[in-house]
Every structure is written in structure tokens, then in C-alpha cells.
Design an enzyme around this catalytic site. Structure first.
Site, PDB file in Angstrom:
ATOM      1  N   GLY A 180       0.908   3.735  -3.147  1.00  5.48           N
ATOM      2  CA  GLY A 180      -0.306   4.422  -3.570  1.00  5.48           C
ATOM      3  C   GLY A 180      -1.133   5.086  -2.493  1.00  5.48           C
ATOM      4  O   GLY A 180      -2.001   5.899  -2.793  1.00  5.48           O
ATOM      5  N   HIS A 181      -0.888   4.747  -1.207  1.00  2.69           N
ATOM      6  CA  HIS A 181      -1.711   5.344  -0.168  1.00  2.69           C
ATOM      7  C   HIS A 181      -1.033   6.596   0.364  1.00  2.69           C
ATOM      8  O   HIS A 181      -0.271   6.557   1.317  1.00  2.69           O
ATOM      9  CB  HIS A 181      -2.009   4.359   0.971  1.00  2.69           C
ATOM     10  N   MET A 182      -1.303   7.675  -0.322  1.00  5.82           N
ATOM     11  CA  MET A 182      -0.802   9.002  -0.026  1.00  5.82           C
ATOM     12  C   MET A 182       0.682   9.128  -0.391  1.00  5.82           C
ATOM     13  O   MET A 182       1.540   9.229   0.484  1.00  5.82           O
ATOM     14  CB  MET A 182      -1.068   9.360   1.429  1.00  5.82           C
ATOM     15  N   LEU A 192       0.802   6.326   4.616  1.00  3.73           N
ATOM     16  CA  LEU A 192       0.068   6.146   5.858  1.00  3.73           C
ATOM     17  C   LEU A 192      -0.661   4.810   5.773  1.00  3.73           C
ATOM     18  O   LEU A 192      -1.390   4.563   4.810  1.00  3.73           O
ATOM     19  CB  LEU A 192      -0.937   7.299   5.996  1.00  3.73           C
ATOM     20  N   TRP A 203       0.805  -1.222   0.000  1.00  4.84           N
ATOM     21  CA  TRP A 203       0.000   0.000   0.000  1.00  4.84           C
ATOM     22  C   TRP A 203       0.840   1.275   0.000  1.00  4.84           C
ATOM     23  O   TRP A 203       0.321   2.359  -0.260  1.00  4.84           O
ATOM     24  CB  TRP A 203      -0.922   0.029   1.224  1.00  4.84           C
TER      25      TRP A 203
END
Length: 169
Positions: A65-67, A72, A62
């Protein structure tokens, strides 16, 4: 204000591993990117408490792509880590007449802080209700001594279709 601690994370001995990744895999079916635990360091049957952790890495699926630029750990993955820890306890203690434990629900979940690559996410779970078809635990997650997550996790027995377990049912 955070709720009372199940136990103080500062009191934990991370050198006392009671279940490594292979032992966790013997109880929990999740693999590859969905493995949410690195090790289990405490099982207290008297207090119905279990403690495990996840070492969060830059290579976790993740992160990219997660911020981007501010990775995070998604809240849903915090919930998954708590569910997998509770599932391990339920399976290890044979609370269900099934080899599989599924997520049956979440209640009163609160995200209280961030989990980022390089952190060790410590999950503490305590069983608060055990029935034949449902187990509920209260979970707290920590980074260092800071509570970053808490909530109730419900597990239910699963009987995968087409499995030998279904045939036994």
C-alpha cells in the site's frame, strides 16, 4: 550535505552477529509486523555505539500500500528502526530502572534517500545523553554506503499498567 559519520558502514562485518532475532526479542517487546530489526552486529560500550540492520522484503506489510508500483519504506518505519535499536542498547546496558523503553521524541530527523524492498537498512546509533528518565541517541541509517536517514531519538522508561513492574515501582 550529510553530517559526519558515526562510523563508516563499509567497515562493518555483517557476518559477526552479536544478537539475532531471538536475542533482540529478549530485550525488545515488539513482535510481528512491528519488529524493525533483523540482527545486531556491533555493540561498542566504550564508544556507546550499536549497529543493527533490517533486511527489507517484498512481503513487509507496508509494501502493498505504500506507493503501489514504487514501494518505498515509510519514514516513520525508519524512525521506528532507529528507536528499536536504541531501545535494545538501553535495555541491554540497563540504563533505566525499567524493562520497557518507549519512544519519547525525535529531533532533527532528515530523510536523505530511499529504502526499498530488497535493501538492507543498516542503522548506526550512538548514545549522546543518558539520564535516569531519558536517553538520547544520534542515529544514522544507510543503504549500502549511502546515508538515507539521520536524527536524534529519545527513549523514556515505561511502566506498563497492571504489570509486575508497576507493582515494583
Amino acid at each position: 550535505m550529510p553530517p559526519p559519520l558515526i562510523l563508516d558502514p563499509a567497515s562493518l562485518d555483517f557476518n559477526h552477529v552479536v544478537a539475532d532475532i531471538d536475542a533482540i526479542r529478549a530485550m525488545n517487546p515488539q513482535r510481528f509486523e512491528m519488529e524493525a530489526l533483523t540482527a545486531i552486529i556491533l555493540i561498542d560500550r566504550e564508544k556507546k555505539t550499536i549497529v543493527g540492520y533490517r533486511d527489507v522484503n517484498e512481503s513487509d506489510f507496508w509494501v502493498r500500500g505504500h506507493m503501489p508500483g514504487f514501494p518505498l519504506m515509510p519514514g516513520v518505519l525508519l524512525c521506528e528502526a532507529a528507536a528499536q535499536l536504541c531501545s535494545y542498547y538501553v535495555a541491554k546496558e540497563k540504563l533505566f530502572d525499567s524493562n520497557y523503553v518507549g519512544l519519547g521524541g525525535l529531533d532533527e530527523v532528515r530523510f536523505r534517500g530511499m529504502v526499498r524492498p530488497g535493501d538492507r537498512l543498516v542503522m548506526v546509533c550512538q548514545m549522546i545523553r543518558e539520564k535516569r528518565l531519558m536517553a538520547q541517541c544520534y542515529a544514522q541509517g544507510f543503504v549500502g554506503n549511502k546515508m538515507v536517514f539521520d536524527g536524534k531519538v529519545q527513549g523514556i522508561p515505561l511502566r506498563p499498567s497492571g504489570s509486575a513492574e508497576t507493582a515494583k515501582a
